[in-house]
Write a protein that holds these residues in place. Structure first.
Motif, PDB file in Angstrom:
ATOM      1  N   PRO A 162      -1.804  30.605 -19.991  1.00 21.82           N
ATOM      2  CA  PRO A 162      -1.510  30.394 -21.476  1.00 21.82           C
ATOM      3  C   PRO A 162      -0.606  31.547 -21.787  1.00 21.82           C
ATOM      4  O   PRO A 162      -0.554  32.543 -21.238  1.00 21.82           O
ATOM      5  N   LEU A 163       0.248  31.182 -23.004  1.00 18.61           N
ATOM      6  CA  LEU A 163       1.146  32.130 -23.573  1.00 18.61           C
ATOM      7  C   LEU A 163       0.462  32.306 -24.994  1.00 18.61           C
ATOM      8  O   LEU A 163       0.159  31.517 -25.730  1.00 18.61           O
ATOM      9  N   PRO A 164       0.250  33.606 -25.279  1.00 19.78           N
ATOM     10  CA  PRO A 164      -0.548  33.947 -26.589  1.00 19.78           C
ATOM     11  C   PRO A 164       0.223  33.736 -27.946  1.00 19.78           C
ATOM     12  O   PRO A 164       1.359  33.815 -27.696  1.00 19.78           O
ATOM     13  N   PRO A 165      -0.198  33.670 -28.922  1.00 19.99           N
ATOM     14  CA  PRO A 165       0.440  33.783 -30.192  1.00 19.99           C
ATOM     15  C   PRO A 165       1.241  35.143 -30.303  1.00 19.99           C
ATOM     16  O   PRO A 165       1.040  36.124 -29.517  1.00 19.99           O
ATOM     17  N   PRO A 166       2.410  35.169 -31.147  1.00 24.66           N
ATOM     18  CA  PRO A 166       3.267  36.114 -31.233  1.00 24.66           C
ATOM     19  C   PRO A 166       2.321  37.631 -31.587  1.00 24.66           C
ATOM     20  O   PRO A 166       2.745  38.537 -30.886  1.00 24.66           O
ATOM     21  N   LEU A 167       1.557  37.578 -32.436  1.00 22.54           N
ATOM     22  CA  LEU A 167       0.982  38.794 -32.889  1.00 22.54           C
ATOM     23  C   LEU A 167       0.092  39.292 -31.667  1.00 22.54           C
ATOM     24  O   LEU A 167       0.125  40.552 -31.579  1.00 22.54           O
ATOM     25  N   ILE A 168      -0.473  38.492 -31.042  1.00 18.98           N
ATOM     26  CA  ILE A 168      -1.263  38.878 -29.459  1.00 18.98           C
ATOM     27  C   ILE A 168      -0.295  39.431 -28.673  1.00 18.98           C
ATOM     28  O   ILE A 168      -0.428  40.634 -27.924  1.00 18.98           O
ATOM     29  N   LEU A 169       0.779  38.737 -28.193  1.00 17.77           N
ATOM     30  CA  LEU A 169       1.827  39.249 -27.371  1.00 17.77           C
ATOM     31  C   LEU A 169       2.585  40.341 -27.948  1.00 17.77           C
ATOM     32  O   LEU A 169       2.631  41.267 -27.097  1.00 17.77           O
ATOM     33  N   ALA A 196       4.445  26.662 -25.777  1.00 16.81           N
ATOM     34  CA  ALA A 196       5.874  26.559 -26.172  1.00 16.81           C
ATOM     35  C   ALA A 196       6.134  26.643 -27.733  1.00 16.81           C
ATOM     36  O   ALA A 196       6.924  27.500 -27.872  1.00 16.81           O
ATOM     37  N   GLN A 197       5.436  26.500 -28.429  1.00 19.36           N
ATOM     38  CA  GLN A 197       5.404  26.833 -30.058  1.00 19.36           C
ATOM     39  C   GLN A 197       5.184  28.325 -30.191  1.00 19.36           C
ATOM     40  O   GLN A 197       5.707  28.800 -30.848  1.00 19.36           O
ATOM     41  N   HIS A 198       4.259  29.064 -29.322  1.00 20.48           N
ATOM     42  CA  HIS A 198       4.228  30.306 -29.554  1.00 20.48           C
ATOM     43  C   HIS A 198       5.281  31.047 -29.024  1.00 20.48           C
ATOM     44  O   HIS A 198       5.815  32.328 -29.595  1.00 20.48           O
ATOM     45  N   PHE A 199       5.961  30.652 -27.746  1.00 17.87           N
ATOM     46  CA  PHE A 199       7.117  31.139 -27.510  1.00 17.87           C
ATOM     47  C   PHE A 199       8.171  31.050 -28.700  1.00 17.87           C
ATOM     48  O   PHE A 199       9.150  32.149 -28.698  1.00 17.87           O
ATOM     49  N   SER A 200       8.317  29.750 -29.055  1.00 17.29           N
ATOM     50  CA  SER A 200       9.342  29.491 -30.157  1.00 17.29           C
ATOM     51  C   SER A 200       9.309  30.651 -31.228  1.00 17.29           C
ATOM     52  O   SER A 200      10.095  31.296 -31.790  1.00 17.29           O
ATOM     53  N   ARG A 201       7.979  30.651 -31.832  1.00 12.38           N
ATOM     54  CA  ARG A 201       7.777  31.649 -32.931  1.00 12.38           C
ATOM     55  C   ARG A 201       7.945  33.173 -32.580  1.00 12.38           C
ATOM     56  O   ARG A 201       8.612  33.629 -33.373  1.00 12.38           O
ATOM     57  N   TYR A 202       7.517  33.310 -31.413  1.00 11.94           N
ATOM     58  CA  TYR A 202       7.814  34.832 -30.898  1.00 11.94           C
ATOM     59  C   TYR A 202       9.315  35.085 -30.850  1.00 11.94           C
ATOM     60  O   TYR A 202       9.674  36.093 -31.461  1.00 11.94           O
ATOM     61  N   LEU A 225      16.499  27.155 -22.115  1.00 11.32           N
ATOM     62  CA  LEU A 225      15.668  25.903 -22.145  1.00 11.32           C
ATOM     63  C   LEU A 225      13.894  26.128 -21.886  1.00 11.32           C
ATOM     64  O   LEU A 225      13.472  26.587 -20.992  1.00 11.32           O
ATOM     65  N   ALA A 226      13.274  26.171 -23.196  1.00  8.67           N
ATOM     66  CA  ALA A 226      11.934  26.467 -22.955  1.00  8.67           C
ATOM     67  C   ALA A 226      11.061  25.228 -23.620  1.00  8.67           C
ATOM     68  O   ALA A 226      11.291  24.866 -24.689  1.00  8.67           O
ATOM     69  N   ARG A 227      10.058  24.624 -22.783  1.00  3.64           N
ATOM     70  CA  ARG A 227       9.362  23.576 -23.457  1.00  3.64           C
ATOM     71  C   ARG A 227       8.066  23.416 -22.363  1.00  3.64           C
ATOM     72  O   ARG A 227       7.988  23.994 -21.526  1.00  3.64           O
ATOM     73  N   SER A 228       7.310  22.433 -22.829  1.00  5.90           N
ATOM     74  CA  SER A 228       5.964  22.335 -22.149  1.00  5.90           C
ATOM     75  C   SER A 228       6.424  21.043 -20.881  1.00  5.90           C
ATOM     76  O   SER A 228       7.089  20.268 -20.974  1.00  5.90           O
ATOM     77  N   PHE A 229       5.537  21.678 -19.490  1.00  2.89           N
ATOM     78  CA  PHE A 229       5.849  20.731 -18.773  1.00  2.89           C
ATOM     79  C   PHE A 229       4.019  20.795 -18.149  1.00  2.89           C
ATOM     80  O   PHE A 229       3.700  21.554 -17.146  1.00  2.89           O
ATOM     81  N   PRO A 230       3.317  19.944 -18.844  1.00  4.20           N
ATOM     82  CA  PRO A 230       1.978  20.041 -18.378  1.00  4.20           C
ATOM     83  C   PRO A 230       1.648  19.642 -16.928  1.00  4.20           C
ATOM     84  O   PRO A 230       2.132  18.611 -16.506  1.00  4.20           O
ATOM     85  N   ILE A 231       1.210  20.453 -16.271  1.00  7.06           N
ATOM     86  CA  ILE A 231       0.815  20.083 -14.618  1.00  7.06           C
ATOM     87  C   ILE A 231      -0.095  19.324 -14.602  1.00  7.06           C
ATOM     88  O   ILE A 231      -1.077  19.242 -15.330  1.00  7.06           O
TER      89      ILE A 231
END
Length: 469
Positions: A162-169, A196-202, A225-231
């Protein structure tokens, strides 16, 4: 398609069926393009100078049509890059566990040093039109190091955790440098829309990035280009394993031994992110609140060893063993043991048999990038009499697998209620849920994942976007 070059912390021979994971995902494309796969050999070289960092010897071998390139690491590099920054800093922070992070500055130095080493060794192996695909948190700055050496190839990165939310990152020392390094890639992929939304907000709040198009962000002089690609998994491959000798033996043994029981299964690595103590407490609550489940429900919990030299893992193992012993002592009978706890790795060929025999699968991590066990459980089921998936809403898989019973693993009573519902679900409802889930994992399988990411990387106009930046 151009030749694909994969880079990851570890390398596996894609010809071996037991390799699983990334080898299954990448094997087809690497074989088709005569690809290269580079990573750490898994060996630690102590050296005559006490294991101090060195350049590392590159070893190249052929695995069919795929070239495998591996590097040994010195003891210091292994301890700072792998055990240190990757597993004592990035892993806990990215799984929202700031309390477990060890922000030792020596770890960051080792992490940067090994990524520089990978870049120096990889660059001479690259052809001008190669597509480079870097995998996971161990190698976040690799593209930035390659760019410094003059690499102009298209480079993609996929984060498996996972990528954490901006404040945690933002609590991570040097977070600006780390996220800035992602802009050296052309495509960055995440497991879920939430990530992907966490990245965008950060990047918009911390790096003042400009949104220049759908999923396109411009900062640090580059556009990514940053987006989700669920494995996903290879559904047919895993389903076929259910008919193999080892899987059939496991299935028949489980059905015979538990013919009078309802079997639940958990299959995890022994990791604090998996929520194993929370799961065991929920099962304990099931036995306490629903007396009819006593002498009926049996949980087999497999917890494969991992990173046992890290204190947090020793702590969770002791806690888990205590909880399982407590439940068995309080509720066990001469002919019934509520929990069977197994601290070993189950052979991959036997997993489908265990999954198929289980009426319920408990996949309840506190945080997970995806969790492929959830998808493997679905693939292994008998469509005529399928089991039920109880899934944490905090697993990346929950975004896709909406017909599972979604639970909050921190809510012990709520999870127990969901387990009770799963154990008593009518056949018609089980079939309907399974049919929908199977359709989802087939639509977005591992081949879709690989194809969609590489198509995005192949078609992104890196040069034009670089000029526009």
């Amino acid at each position: 398609m151009a030749r694909v070059v994969a880079v990851s912390n570890r390398v596996a021979d894609p010809r071996k069926a037991a390799a699983g994971g990334l080898a299954v995902a990448l094997g087809e494309t690497l074989n088709a393009t005569g690809g290269l796969w580079m990573g750490w050999s898994g060996k630690i070289v102590e050296g005559a100078e006490g294991g101090r960092p060195g350049e590392g010897e590159l070893k190249v071998q052929q695995a069919g049509n795929v070239t495998l390139a591996t590097l040994d690491l010195s003891r210091e590099d292994h301890d700072t890059y792998y055990l240190g920054y990757a597993n004592r800093v990035l892993w806990p922070v990215f799984h929202y566990r700031l309390d477990l992070a060890d922000f030792n500055t020596a770890y960051l130095a080792g992490y940067r040093r090994v990524n520089q080493l990978f870049a120096r060794q990889l660059l001479p192996l690259l052809k001008p039109d190669d597509l480079v695909w870097v995998h996971d948190y161990h190698l976040i700055p690799l593209a930035a190091e390659l760019r410094k050496l003059g690499c102009n190839n298209r480079i993609g990165f996929f984060l498996h955790i996972p990528l954490p939310p901006p404040l945690i990152l933002a609590a991570l020392p040097g977070h600006e440098w780390l996220v800035g390094a992602l802009f050296a890639y052309d495509v960055v992929g995440f497991q879920s829309e939430a990530d992907a939304q966490h990245f965008s907000r950060y990047v918009q709040s911390e790096a003042h990035a400009e949104v220049v198009g759908p999923d396109l962000y411009r900062a640090f002089g580059r556009t990514v280009l940053a987006r989700s690609f669920p494995i996903g998994i290879d559904v047919d491959e895993f389903a076929a394993l259910t008919h193999g000798k080892e899987a059939r033996e496991t299935y028949e043994t489980m059905r015979e031994q538990y013919s009078k029981r309802q079997l639940l299964v958990g299959i995890d690595r022994l990791d604090y992110s998996k929520g194993l103590p929370h799961r065991i407490r929920a099962f304990q609550e099931l036995l306490a609140s629903y007396p009819e489940s006593r002498r009926s429900a049996t949980l087999i919990q497999i917890a494969s060893p991992t990173r046992e030299d890290v204190d947090a893992y020793m702590d969770i193992r002791r806690e888990l063993e205590h909880l399982c012993g407590q439940i068995n002592g309080d509720y066990g009978e001469l002919d019934w043991m509520p929990v069977r706890y197994i601290h070993r790795t189950l052979a991959r060929k036997r997993l489908p048999g265990l999954c198929r025999a289980a009426r319920v699968a408990l996949v309840t991590p506190l945080r997970d990038g995806m969790n492929l066990v959830a998808k493997e459980y679905i693939a292994a089921q008998d469509p005529g009499d399928p089991g039920v998936l109880v899934l944490s809403r905090f697993a990346g898989a929950a975004e896709q697998l909406r017909e599972a019973l979604l639970v909050n693993p921190y809510d012990t009573q709520g999870t127990a209620r969901a387990i009770h519902q799963a154990l008593n679900m009518p056949l018609e409802e089980r079939q309907a849920r399974h049919q929908a889930l199977l359709h989802r994992i087939r639509t977005h399988d591992v081949h879709w994942w690989r194809r969609s990411f590489l198509e995005a990387l192949e078609h992104v106009d890196a040069a034009a976007r670089q000029r526009a930046a």
